[in-house]
Design a protein around this motif. Structure first.
Motif, short mmCIF file in Angstrom:
data_model
loop_
_atom_site.label_atom_id
_atom_site.label_comp_id
_atom_site.label_asym_id
_atom_site.label_seq_id
_atom_site.Cartn_x
_atom_site.Cartn_y
_atom_site.Cartn_z
N GLN A 13 0.83 -1.21 0.00
CA GLN A 13 0.00 0.00 0.00
C GLN A 13 0.86 1.26 0.00
N ALA A 14 1.90 1.28 0.82
CA ALA A 14 2.74 2.48 0.95
C ALA A 14 3.51 2.74 -0.34
N GLY A 15 4.09 1.70 -0.92
CA GLY A 15 4.88 1.88 -2.13
C GLY A 15 4.03 2.27 -3.33
N LEU A 16 2.86 1.66 -3.47
CA LEU A 16 2.00 2.00 -4.61
C LEU A 16 1.43 3.40 -4.47
N SER A 17 1.08 3.78 -3.25
CA SER A 17 0.60 5.15 -3.02
C SER A 17 1.68 6.15 -3.42
N SER A 18 2.92 5.87 -3.00
CA SER A 18 4.03 6.78 -3.33
C SER A 18 4.24 6.84 -4.84
N ALA A 19 4.20 5.68 -5.50
CA ALA A 19 4.40 5.65 -6.95
C ALA A 19 3.29 6.41 -7.68
N TYR A 20 2.07 6.27 -7.20
CA TYR A 20 0.95 7.00 -7.80
C TYR A 20 1.19 8.51 -7.73
N HIS A 21 1.60 8.98 -6.56
CA HIS A 21 1.81 10.42 -6.42
C HIS A 21 3.04 10.89 -7.19
N LEU A 22 4.05 10.07 -7.33
CA LEU A 22 5.17 10.42 -8.21
C LEU A 22 4.68 10.58 -9.65
N ARG A 23 3.92 9.61 -10.10
CA ARG A 23 3.38 9.64 -11.47
C ARG A 23 2.53 10.89 -11.68
N ARG A 24 1.69 11.17 -10.71
CA ARG A 24 0.79 12.32 -10.81
C ARG A 24 1.55 13.64 -10.81
N SER A 25 2.75 13.64 -10.20
CA SER A 25 3.56 14.86 -10.13
C SER A 25 4.43 15.05 -11.37
N GLY A 26 4.32 14.15 -12.33
CA GLY A 26 5.08 14.31 -13.57
C GLY A 26 6.30 13.42 -13.70
N PHE A 27 6.58 12.59 -12.70
CA PHE A 27 7.69 11.66 -12.79
C PHE A 27 7.28 10.47 -13.67
N HIS A 62 -8.20 0.42 3.49
CA HIS A 62 -8.53 1.67 2.80
C HIS A 62 -8.06 1.59 1.36
N ALA A 63 -8.89 2.10 0.44
CA ALA A 63 -8.56 2.04 -0.98
C ALA A 63 -7.30 2.83 -1.29
N LEU A 64 -6.58 2.40 -2.31
CA LEU A 64 -5.44 3.15 -2.81
C LEU A 64 -5.92 4.45 -3.46
N PRO A 65 -5.05 5.46 -3.54
CA PRO A 65 -5.49 6.73 -4.12
C PRO A 65 -5.83 6.58 -5.61
N GLY A 66 -6.94 7.15 -6.00
CA GLY A 66 -7.30 7.18 -7.42
C GLY A 66 -8.11 6.00 -7.90
N MET A 67 -8.32 4.97 -7.08
CA MET A 67 -9.08 3.80 -7.52
C MET A 67 -9.71 3.10 -6.32
N GLU A 68 -11.02 3.06 -6.30
CA GLU A 68 -11.72 2.39 -5.21
C GLU A 68 -11.69 0.87 -5.41
N LEU A 69 -11.78 0.17 -4.30
CA LEU A 69 -11.94 -1.29 -4.33
C LEU A 69 -13.42 -1.56 -4.11
N THR A 70 -14.11 -1.96 -5.17
CA THR A 70 -15.56 -2.11 -5.10
C THR A 70 -15.97 -3.55 -5.40
N GLU A 71 -17.15 -3.91 -4.91
CA GLU A 71 -17.79 -5.19 -5.20
C GLU A 71 -16.91 -6.39 -4.88
N ALA A 84 -5.45 -9.06 -6.51
CA ALA A 84 -6.07 -8.72 -7.79
C ALA A 84 -6.27 -7.21 -7.91
N TYR A 85 -6.65 -6.58 -6.81
CA TYR A 85 -6.84 -5.12 -6.80
C TYR A 85 -5.52 -4.39 -7.04
N PHE A 86 -4.46 -4.80 -6.35
CA PHE A 86 -3.15 -4.17 -6.55
C PHE A 86 -2.65 -4.39 -7.98
N ASP A 87 -2.88 -5.57 -8.52
CA ASP A 87 -2.47 -5.85 -9.89
C ASP A 87 -3.17 -4.92 -10.87
N ARG A 88 -4.46 -4.76 -10.69
CA ARG A 88 -5.23 -3.86 -11.55
C ARG A 88 -4.75 -2.42 -11.39
#
Length: 355
Positions: A13-27, A62-71, A84-88
């Motif tokens: 969770q921590a690493g993917l959240s960080s990677a998401y925010h790096l990507r969103r910041s233009g990295f 708690h869901a990762l940023p930018g994508m809810e875990l639903t159903e 499966a959620y992390f893979d997606r």
């Protein structure tokens, strides 16, 4: 040797959240940052959880940023649902996690860069987000006579599910969420169970609202700010007194005993001479932060922990620990990932890369 601006170690969770925010910041992944994960597939530590821990039994995912875990099917193993959620998630945001890659050491390099030594070569980076969690460092307490025990000893990290304990006498050690879950699952199968903890359990009857959460996190945060080893948030919040716990208390399954004094070949013994025979000792005694690869940087304080302000290691502003101490919860990891990226952007803007 490959050069990037940021290395992220760990893809939970921590690493993917960080990677998401790096990507969103233009990295850009592979060009500006890389995520290294030693696990065989997506899912972080969740992929190793026991099959009987279904998604419906998971507290506070708690869901990762930018994508809810639903159903999600509450009866499906959490290891399957969350993997499966992390893979997606990784594919949706094109995070390009490299695995399996073992990070062996982080050392000082030249030109202000850190050298991240791995099983697949060396990365030179200007900043490191350490998101390695705790799963790889199960804590095994030591007790006199432990090596003489003729039965089986195992830790939560290798818990196979309740069926493996059918007809056996089981001692469960530990007063956290895992210990109580193990007991409630094992009791219907085992010949006998005994629950021992160092301190009496603290049951929480009142709702765990936002204010209570902030207070608990603040207590954990104060420890890491002083350079002490972090404690879990659960250790300061207590355990929720839900219907399953109430039944366990009423049935006598959750009849807590004080910690035994020594272990003998066929069981455990207290100082007053009381004995309990055992075929299995299950150590539900928690985990410690997996940060040994940072040892060359000498970040540890005399108190035994790494002193952290927010997510930044006080001894080295290039190092950010996400999922450490107060950010070890799933929602905490999301917020910490965003905060770490914000500080790293500021750091990189202030210190241009060496030629």
């Amino acid at each position: 040797m490959r050069e990037v601006e940021v290395v992220v170690t760990g893809a939970g969770q921590a690493g993917l959240s960080s990677a998401y925010h790096l990507r969103r910041s233009g990295f850009e992944p592979d060009r500006d940052f890389v995520v290294l994960d030693h696990s065989p597939g997506p899912g972080g530590a969740w992929q190793f959880r026991w099959p009987s821990l279904t998604y419906g039994k998971v507290h506070g995912m708690h869901a990762l940023p930018g994508m809810e875990l639903t159903e999600a099917d509450p009866l499906r193993p959490s290891s399957e649902v969350i993997s499966a959620y992390f893979d997606r998630y990784e594919r949706t945001f094109d995070l390009r996690v490299r695995r399996p890659v073992d990070v062996r050491a982080v050392r000082e390099g030249s030109g202000g860069r850190l050298l991240v030594e791995t099983s697949h070569g060396i990365w030179a980076t200007r900043a490191l987000i350490n998101a390695t969690g705790t799963w790889d460092r199960p804590f095994w307490p030591r007790y006199p006579g432990q090596e003489t025990f003729r039965g089986r000893q195992l830790h939560t990290a290798r818990y196979p599910g309740p069926e493996a304990f059918a007809g056996l006498r089981v001692v469960v050690v530990g007063g956290g969420a895992s210990g109580t879950q193990h007991l409630l699952e094992i009791a219907p199968y085992a010949a006998a169970t005994t629950w021992v903890t160092r301190r009496p359990p603290v049951w929480r009857e009142e709702p765990f609202d936002e204010n209570a959460g902030r207070e608990a996190v603040a207590l954990v945060e104060e420890r890491v700010r002083r350079g002490l080893p972090p404690r879990s948030v659960v250790s300061v919040t207590g355990l929720p007194l839900n219907d399953a716990i109430r039944r366990g208390l009423a049935d006598g399954v959750l009849d807590r005993q004080p910690m035994f004094d020594r272990i003998e070949p066929d069981g455990v013994v207290w100082a007053d001479g009381r004995r309990v025979a055992a075929d299995v000792i299950l150590w539900a005694t928690g985990f410690r932060p997996a940060v040994d690869h940072l040892a060359p940087l000498r970040l540890r304080e005399p108190g035994g922990g790494i002193r952290v302000e927010g997510t930044r290691a006080v001894a080295d502003p290039r190092i950010h620990l996400v999922g450490y101490g107060p950010s070890a919860s799933t929602i905490g990891a999301n917020r910490a990932g965003r905060a770490a990226v914000r500080e790293i952007r500021r750091l990189l803007a202030e210190e241009p890369a060496a030629a």
